[in-house]
Every structure is written in C-alpha cells, then in structure tokens.
Design a protein around this motif. Structure first.
Motif, PDB file in Angstrom:
ATOM      1  N   ARG A  81      -2.614   7.010   5.809  1.00 15.91           N
ATOM      2  CA  ARG A  81      -2.797   7.825   4.599  1.00 15.91           C
ATOM      3  C   ARG A  81      -2.509   7.028   3.333  1.00 15.91           C
ATOM      4  O   ARG A  81      -2.084   7.580   2.333  1.00 15.91           O
ATOM      5  N   VAL A  82      -2.750   5.726   3.387  1.00 20.53           N
ATOM      6  CA  VAL A  82      -2.449   4.866   2.250  1.00 20.53           C
ATOM      7  C   VAL A  82      -3.690   4.635   1.400  1.00 20.53           C
ATOM      8  O   VAL A  82      -4.814   4.706   1.890  1.00 20.53           O
ATOM      9  N   SER A  83      -3.455   4.358   0.128  1.00 20.32           N
ATOM     10  CA  SER A  83      -4.547   3.922  -0.745  1.00 20.32           C
ATOM     11  C   SER A  83      -4.953   2.528  -0.306  1.00 20.32           C
ATOM     12  O   SER A  83      -4.099   1.689  -0.028  1.00 20.32           O
ATOM     13  N   GLY A  84      -6.236   2.272  -0.243  1.00 16.79           N
ATOM     14  CA  GLY A  84      -6.710   0.957   0.158  1.00 16.79           C
ATOM     15  C   GLY A  84      -6.659   0.748   1.660  1.00 16.79           C
ATOM     16  O   GLY A  84      -6.450  -0.371   2.130  1.00 16.79           O
ATOM     17  N   SER A 134      -1.757   7.586  -0.629  1.00 15.75           N
ATOM     18  CA  SER A 134      -2.828   7.926  -1.559  1.00 15.75           C
ATOM     19  C   SER A 134      -2.359   8.997  -2.553  1.00 15.75           C
ATOM     20  O   SER A 134      -1.765   9.997  -2.154  1.00 15.75           O
ATOM     21  N   PRO A 135      -2.622   8.794  -3.848  1.00 15.71           N
ATOM     22  CA  PRO A 135      -2.228   9.815  -4.840  1.00 15.71           C
ATOM     23  C   PRO A 135      -2.837  11.190  -4.556  1.00 15.71           C
ATOM     24  O   PRO A 135      -2.187  12.209  -4.783  1.00 15.71           O
ATOM     25  N   LEU A 136      -4.064  11.223  -4.045  1.00 16.08           N
ATOM     26  CA  LEU A 136      -4.695  12.503  -3.715  1.00 16.08           C
ATOM     27  C   LEU A 136      -3.901  13.219  -2.625  1.00 16.08           C
ATOM     28  O   LEU A 136      -3.638  14.425  -2.717  1.00 16.08           O
ATOM     29  N   TYR A 169      -8.961  16.392   1.849  1.00 17.96           N
ATOM     30  CA  TYR A 169      -7.834  16.644   0.953  1.00 17.96           C
ATOM     31  C   TYR A 169      -8.292  17.293  -0.342  1.00 17.96           C
ATOM     32  O   TYR A 169      -7.538  18.060  -0.945  1.00 17.96           O
ATOM     33  N   ARG A 218       5.830   3.009   1.718  1.00 12.77           N
ATOM     34  CA  ARG A 218       5.046   1.834   1.328  1.00 12.77           C
ATOM     35  C   ARG A 218       4.817   0.991   2.562  1.00 12.77           C
ATOM     36  O   ARG A 218       5.710   0.808   3.377  1.00 12.77           O
ATOM     37  N   PHE A 247       0.852  -1.184   0.000  1.00 15.24           N
ATOM     38  CA  PHE A 247       0.000   0.000   0.000  1.00 15.24           C
ATOM     39  C   PHE A 247       0.890   1.236   0.000  1.00 15.24           C
ATOM     40  O   PHE A 247       1.752   1.386   0.859  1.00 15.24           O
ATOM     41  N   ARG A 281      -0.698  12.686  -1.817  1.00 12.31           N
ATOM     42  CA  ARG A 281       0.626  13.015  -2.358  1.00 12.31           C
ATOM     43  C   ARG A 281       0.555  14.274  -3.223  1.00 12.31           C
ATOM     44  O   ARG A 281       1.352  15.200  -3.067  1.00 12.31           O
ATOM     45  N   PRO A 287     -11.179  11.723   2.295  1.00 10.90           N
ATOM     46  CA  PRO A 287     -10.775  12.285   0.994  1.00 10.90           C
ATOM     47  C   PRO A 287     -11.319  13.691   0.742  1.00 10.90           C
ATOM     48  O   PRO A 287     -10.626  14.516   0.143  1.00 10.90           O
TER      49      PRO A 287
END
Length: 184
Positions: free
Chosen positions: A122-125, A9-11, A153, A61, A6, A13, A150
């Motif tokens: 703050r990770v995706s998934g 999150s791109p948002l 952000y 990660r 994981f 980042r 989300p």
C-alpha cells in the motif's frame, strides 16, 4: 543503489483516517440520545487512542538500500505496537503469492531459513519498489500487482465522505434537540 523510501499512499492514508473518523465521531454524541451506560468522555479517550494507533500504523515506511529491505516506523511509535523488520537481500529466496480471504493476492518474501515477510503493497511508488526488489534479488516480479487499485480507494473515499455528511447531520440533530454536549 541509493536508499529509496516509500510511505503509505496518501490516498490510502486519507481514506482510512476519514473512515475511522466517520465511524467513531458520532458515538459520543449518540450516547446522549440513547442514555448509554458508557460515558461520552470514555468514548473520546478510546477514540483518541484508536486514532493514534491507526496513525502509527499508517506511518509505515519501506526503505530499500544496498543491503536489504526494511519496514520502519517513526521513533514515537512503540516497538511493541509496530515492530517493523529488516531483511537482507542475500536472505531472500523467493517471492511467493498467497490468496487472501477476500480473493486477492498478497506476496511474501521467503528466506532461506523459512521465515516469511509480507511485501508492503500500500505504498506510494509500488511499481518502483517492485522494480528495485527485482534488481536486487533477481526474482521475476512482472506479475506482482498491488492488492487494491487506486479506484477502489477512491470509491471508499467517496462513500466515507457521504458517511461524514450523515454524521454531520446526526451531530447537528443531537445538538439542536437540546441534549448536553459530549464535548464538555
């Protein structure tokens, strides 16, 4: 259990990198207008070092596998800057919430030896990560929620874009007023 990875999150980042740019890029240009004692070249060096450090922090990660959970960073990130950690599943005793200074909740893995490891939030998934933690530890994670939603952000990203627009106007104004470029 297949290893799961994981990333941030791109948002999150994009928002944090954009905010960093919005807050720092005008500074070398404003040194020209204010006759600041710090040369613009020093500011560019500082901004570059800061951007690299922020990007390093945002390259975190989280890896879950049969043996445990670990937080890692790419090889180019010095261990003294972001060391990461490894926690075997059998060491996890509990997952405890702690309130933040802003009133939110963060969670820490507590070990049998008394150490605490911050649950990356703050990770995706994130929901999948928490579900896998529950499967491996048997700890009820039904109440665990991300620190920031989300939409928070997205609002910050919108404000960052507005700040970037003001920055663009500021830089354009400095250039059109005949000040020497800090890019040289």
């Amino acid at each position: 259990m297949e290893p799961s990875s994981f990333g941030i999150s791109p948002l999150i980042r994009l928002t944090l990198l954009g905010l960093y740019v919005a807050l720092t890029i005008p500074l070398p240009f404003l040194t020209q207008v204010t006759s600041a004692p710090v040369p613009a070249s020093w500011l560019w060096i500082g901004i570059t070092i800061g951007a690299i450090a922020l990007y390093a922090a945002l390259s975190e990660r989280v890896v879950l596998d049969q043996d445990g959970i670990q937080v890692t960073y790419p090889r180019w990130v010095p261990r003294w800057l972001r060391p990461g950690w490894v926690l075997p599943w059998q060491e996890v005793q509990a997952l405890k919430p702690r309130s933040t200074g802003q009133g939110g909740l963060v969670y820490y893995f507590l070990t049998h030896s008394g150490k605490a490891y911050l649950l990356p939030m703050r990770v995706s998934g994130f929901a999948k990560l928490v579900q896998q933690v529950q499967q491996k530890t048997g700890i009820d994670t039904s109440d665990v929620r991300p620190l920031a939603q989300p939409w928070m952000y997205l609002i910050l990203l919108g404000l960052t874009l507005m700040l970037l627009a003001v920055d663009s106007w500021t830089i354009w104004t400095v250039w059109t007023q005949g000040y020497p470029s800090p890019l040289n």
